[in-house]
Design a protein around this motif. Structure first.
Motif, PDB file in Angstrom:
ATOM      1  N   MET A 137       0.841  -1.202   0.000  1.00 45.27           N
ATOM      2  CA  MET A 137       0.000   0.000   0.000  1.00 45.27           C
ATOM      3  C   MET A 137       0.878   1.254   0.000  1.00 45.27           C
ATOM      4  N   ILE A 138       0.393   2.311  -0.658  1.00 39.89           N
ATOM      5  CA  ILE A 138       1.123   3.584  -0.666  1.00 39.89           C
ATOM      6  C   ILE A 138       1.121   4.158   0.750  1.00 39.89           C
ATOM      7  N   LYS A 139       2.296   4.595   1.216  1.00 39.90           N
ATOM      8  CA  LYS A 139       2.352   5.194   2.549  1.00 39.90           C
ATOM      9  C   LYS A 139       2.041   6.687   2.455  1.00 39.90           C
ATOM     10  N   ALA A 140       1.435   7.227   3.524  1.00 39.47           N
ATOM     11  CA  ALA A 140       1.102   8.655   3.536  1.00 39.47           C
ATOM     12  C   ALA A 140       1.779   9.340   4.713  1.00 39.47           C
ATOM     13  N   ALA A 141       2.036  10.629   4.544  1.00 38.37           N
ATOM     14  CA  ALA A 141       2.675  11.393   5.619  1.00 38.37           C
ATOM     15  C   ALA A 141       2.019  12.761   5.754  1.00 38.37           C
ATOM     16  N   ILE A 142       2.106  13.295   6.962  1.00 38.31           N
ATOM     17  CA  ILE A 142       1.741  14.705   7.170  1.00 38.31           C
ATOM     18  C   ILE A 142       3.022  15.498   6.938  1.00 38.31           C
ATOM     19  N   SER A 143       2.998  16.379   5.938  1.00 40.84           N
ATOM     20  CA  SER A 143       4.223  17.097   5.584  1.00 40.84           C
ATOM     21  C   SER A 143       4.191  18.559   6.000  1.00 40.84           C
ATOM     22  N   GLY A 144       3.043  19.029   6.479  1.00 40.17           N
ATOM     23  CA  GLY A 144       2.983  20.420   6.920  1.00 40.17           C
ATOM     24  C   GLY A 144       1.661  20.739   7.577  1.00 40.17           C
ATOM     25  N   THR A 145       1.705  21.680   8.524  1.00 38.85           N
ATOM     26  CA  THR A 145       0.462  22.150   9.146  1.00 38.85           C
ATOM     27  C   THR A 145       0.443  23.668   9.105  1.00 38.85           C
ATOM     28  N   GLY A 146      -0.755  24.240   9.134  1.00 32.27           N
ATOM     29  CA  GLY A 146      -0.886  25.692   9.094  1.00 32.27           C
ATOM     30  C   GLY A 146      -1.948  26.167  10.065  1.00 32.27           C
ATOM     31  N   LEU A 147      -1.830  27.431  10.452  1.00 33.33           N
ATOM     32  CA  LEU A 147      -2.736  27.979  11.463  1.00 33.33           C
ATOM     33  C   LEU A 147      -3.129  29.398  11.089  1.00 33.33           C
ATOM     34  N   TYR A 148      -4.424  29.670  11.156  1.00 30.49           N
ATOM     35  CA  TYR A 148      -4.914  31.052  11.069  1.00 30.49           C
ATOM     36  C   TYR A 148      -5.538  31.388  12.418  1.00 30.49           C
ATOM     37  N   THR A 149      -4.987  32.409  13.081  1.00 26.47           N
ATOM     38  CA  THR A 149      -5.519  32.836  14.379  1.00 26.47           C
ATOM     39  C   THR A 149      -6.142  34.219  14.222  1.00 26.47           C
ATOM     40  N   PRO A 150      -7.413  34.391  14.587  1.00 25.73           N
ATOM     41  CA  PRO A 150      -8.036  35.715  14.468  1.00 25.73           C
ATOM     42  C   PRO A 150      -7.278  36.774  15.266  1.00 25.73           C
ATOM     43  N   ASP A 190       6.610   8.926  -0.284  1.00 22.46           N
ATOM     44  CA  ASP A 190       7.832   8.616  -1.043  1.00 22.46           C
ATOM     45  C   ASP A 190       8.423   9.806  -1.791  1.00 22.46           C
ATOM     46  N   ASN A 191       7.781  10.982  -1.675  1.00 25.31           N
ATOM     47  CA  ASN A 191       8.278  12.106  -2.488  1.00 25.31           C
ATOM     48  C   ASN A 191       8.082  13.426  -1.750  1.00 25.31           C
ATOM     49  N   LEU A 192       8.593  13.493  -0.509  1.00 27.89           N
ATOM     50  CA  LEU A 192       8.332  14.681   0.313  1.00 27.89           C
ATOM     51  C   LEU A 192       9.331  15.794   0.014  1.00 27.89           C
ATOM     52  N   ALA A 193       8.920  17.034   0.313  1.00 26.47           N
ATOM     53  CA  ALA A 193       9.802  18.176   0.054  1.00 26.47           C
ATOM     54  C   ALA A 193      10.240  18.847   1.357  1.00 26.47           C
ATOM     55  N   THR A 194      10.050  18.119   2.482  1.00 25.63           N
ATOM     56  CA  THR A 194      10.426  18.678   3.786  1.00 25.63           C
ATOM     57  C   THR A 194      11.007  17.578   4.676  1.00 25.63           C
ATOM     58  N   ASP A 195      11.828  18.000   5.667  1.00 25.91           N
ATOM     59  CA  ASP A 195      12.356  17.033   6.653  1.00 25.91           C
ATOM     60  C   ASP A 195      11.428  16.911   7.852  1.00 25.91           C
ATOM     61  N   ASP A 196      10.574  17.916   8.034  1.00 23.00           N
ATOM     62  CA  ASP A 196       9.683  17.915   9.205  1.00 23.00           C
ATOM     63  C   ASP A 196       8.371  17.222   8.844  1.00 23.00           C
ATOM     64  N   SER A 197       8.433  15.887   8.731  1.00 25.28           N
ATOM     65  CA  SER A 197       7.222  15.162   8.325  1.00 25.28           C
ATOM     66  C   SER A 197       6.953  13.992   9.268  1.00 25.28           C
ATOM     67  N   PHE A 198       5.730  13.547   9.235  1.00 20.92           N
ATOM     68  CA  PHE A 198       5.298  12.439  10.102  1.00 20.92           C
ATOM     69  C   PHE A 198       4.609  11.382   9.265  1.00 20.92           C
ATOM     70  N   GLU A 199       5.102  10.164   9.327  1.00 23.41           N
ATOM     71  CA  GLU A 199       4.398   9.076   8.642  1.00 23.41           C
ATOM     72  C   GLU A 199       3.093   8.786   9.379  1.00 23.41           C
ATOM     73  N   VAL A 200       2.009   8.639   8.634  1.00 28.78           N
ATOM     74  CA  VAL A 200       0.742   8.264   9.265  1.00 28.78           C
ATOM     75  C   VAL A 200       0.740   6.739   9.373  1.00 28.78           C
ATOM     76  N   ILE A 201       0.873   6.244  10.591  1.00 31.85           N
ATOM     77  CA  ILE A 201       0.946   4.789  10.799  1.00 31.85           C
ATOM     78  C   ILE A 201      -0.445   4.165  10.697  1.00 31.85           C
ATOM     79  N   SER A 202      -1.411   4.804  11.364  1.00 31.39           N
ATOM     80  CA  SER A 202      -2.758   4.220  11.361  1.00 31.39           C
ATOM     81  C   SER A 202      -3.786   5.245  11.847  1.00 31.39           C
ATOM     82  N   ALA A 203      -4.998   5.139  11.325  1.00 35.53           N
ATOM     83  CA  ALA A 203      -6.116   5.973  11.801  1.00 35.53           C
ATOM     84  C   ALA A 203      -7.220   5.046  12.299  1.00 35.53           C
ATOM     85  N   LYS A 204      -7.822   5.411  13.424  1.00 36.68           N
ATOM     86  CA  LYS A 204      -8.925   4.589  13.949  1.00 36.68           C
ATOM     87  C   LYS A 204     -10.052   5.533  14.378  1.00 36.68           C
ATOM     88  N   LEU A 205     -11.244   5.219  13.911  1.00 36.91           N
ATOM     89  CA  LEU A 205     -12.394   6.072  14.201  1.00 36.91           C
ATOM     90  C   LEU A 205     -13.457   5.282  14.944  1.00 36.91           C
TER      91      LEU A 205
END
Ligand code: COA
Length: 373
Positions: free
Chosen positions: A1-14, A214-229
């Motif tokens: 299966m293709i692995k996925a990662a979180i490669s960036g987060t952003g925030l807008y604060t009023p 497999d093709n990230l453009a940053t070092d600050d990334s997190f592999e998503v191991i698993s999601a459970k809902l």
């Protein structure tokens, strides 16, 4: 299966914020005015007097000290007590869209990506401002993203359920990179005249880039191991606002058309549920509590988070193990755990494991296990 990662987060604060003291001053003026106007009925025993609120109670009961808001003047006017957000023309970006675009651009910058790299947009939040067109399609338009977009709402768990959807899209190849965005104007569904809950919410927007690992453009990334809902029906957190309201004339403005909760019941029922689910999810993925470095929990109540973290870790936790942003931001619904993750993950080293966990109305619980790359 293709692995996925979180490669960036952003925030807008009023830009505007309200302290507990400011909020309580307005609430107490409203209470004094109400009791003075209704003095005769109260005197005769026909009406109960309203009780004042207290900043000390709010901080002790919830851990909240202040909240960011999209409009301060309306909320703090005892004659109005809700945000004032004038309607915009269809040719202007909507307010949710504007917040979403700002947070999305921040996430893209942090992921070292541009809009050309994204092929799906998911807007996941508790309150969507209209039925259609989907806010996400508007956001897609204003960002200039090719591909597809859709909205979803699982109340406070919208971000983690949205992460699961983004993860699935990347894993199955229906998208290479997904922008998940959580614009939350929680103050617009908050009853600022209700002593039990007038202090709970704030406004914010978060964004997350989920892409092929497999093709990230940053070092600050997190592999998503698993999601459970997980979901389990409860009436203890409700908002009955909806498109059928006008078909039941007379009920449109009743207080159940805003946020209502049985806070104490929610605390008691949800805390053990969440702790159990996180522990079980870790175990299913062959991790123990000792492998866990940080938990970015939903931000509704400080004691609740301390209790959940203590149960999962099996010991009292240090502040940085379950970071808190609730004091400054209050409860921002689905965005809370993402703000905690955005602001408090710098100490993690490669291989360290953490969880983003949300919980709320439904009930709903979403847990995402991440590994720092
Ligand atoms: N100011 C002063 N006193 C207040 C008050 C206020 N604003 N609001 C309530 N009180 C009083 C109550 O009248 C009650 O008084 P009593 O003991 O004399 O009857 C007392 O404080 C305790 O009220 P309670 O509602 O039981 O407070 P609590 O300790 O449960 O705290 C919450 C309330 C909402 C902060 C807390 O229950 C909570 O955060 N629960 C979790 C909610 C959650 O996770 N929701 C998810 C939704 S996104």
């Amino acid at each position: 299966m293709i692995k996925a990662a979180i490669s960036g987060t952003g925030l807008y604060t009023p830009s505007e914020s309200i302290s507990n003291e400011e909020l309580v001053e307005c609430f107490n003026t409203y209470v004094q005015n109400f009791n003075a106007t209704n003095a005769e009925k109260i005197e005769k025993g026909e009406l109960d007097p309203l009780q004042e609120s207290s900043a000390a109670f709010i901080e002790k009961a919830s851990g909240i000290k202040s909240r960011y808001v999209m409009n301060k003047s309306g909320i703090l006017d005892p004659e109005i007590m809700h945000p004032l957000l004038p309607e915009r023309s269809n040719d202007e970006p909507s307010i949710l869209c504007e917040m979403a675009v700002a947070a999305a651009k921040d996430a893209l910058k942090n992921a070292n990506r541009s809009v050309e790299d994204i092929d799906a947009v998911i807007v996941a939040c508790s309150n969507l401002q209209r039925a259609y067109p989907a806010v996400s399609v508007e956001v897609q338009h204003y960002l200039g993203v090719e591909g597809f977009a859709y909205d979803m709402n699982v109340a406070c768990s919208s971000a983690t359920f949205g992460l699961q959807a983004a993860l699935n899209a990347v894993q199955t190849g229906s998208a290479k990179a997904v922008l998940l965005i959580n614009p939350e104007i929680c103050t617009a569904h908050l009853n600022f005249r209700d002593r039990d809950s007038h202090f709970i919410f704030g406004d914010v927007c978060t964004a997350v880039v989920v892409e092929r690992e497999d093709n990230l453009a940053t070092d600050d990334s997190f592999e998503v191991i698993s999601a459970k809902l997980m979901t389990k029906f409860s009436n203890n957190i409700r908002n009955n606002f909806g498109f059928l309201n006008r078909t039941a004339p007379g009920s449109e403005n009743s207080s159940d058309k805003l946020f209502v909760q049985q806070g104490r019941k929610v605390f008691k029922e949800v805390s053990p549920l969440v702790a159990k689910m996180i522990s079980a999810h870790l175990e299913e993925n062959n991790f123990t509590a000792n492998d866990l470095k940080q938990m970015w929990l939903h931000q509704a109540n400080l004691s609740m988070n301390q209790l959940i973290a203590k149960r999962v870790f099996g010991r009292p936790v240090e502040e940085n193990e379950a970071p808190v942003i609730l004091d400054e931001y209050a409860n921002t619904s689905s965005a809370g755990s993402v703000i905690a993750f955005h602001k408090h993950r710098k100490d993690l080293k490669s291989g360290d494991v953490g969880v983003i966990c949300s919980f709320g109305a439904g009930y709903s619980v979403g847990n995402i296990i991440l590994k720092k790359q």
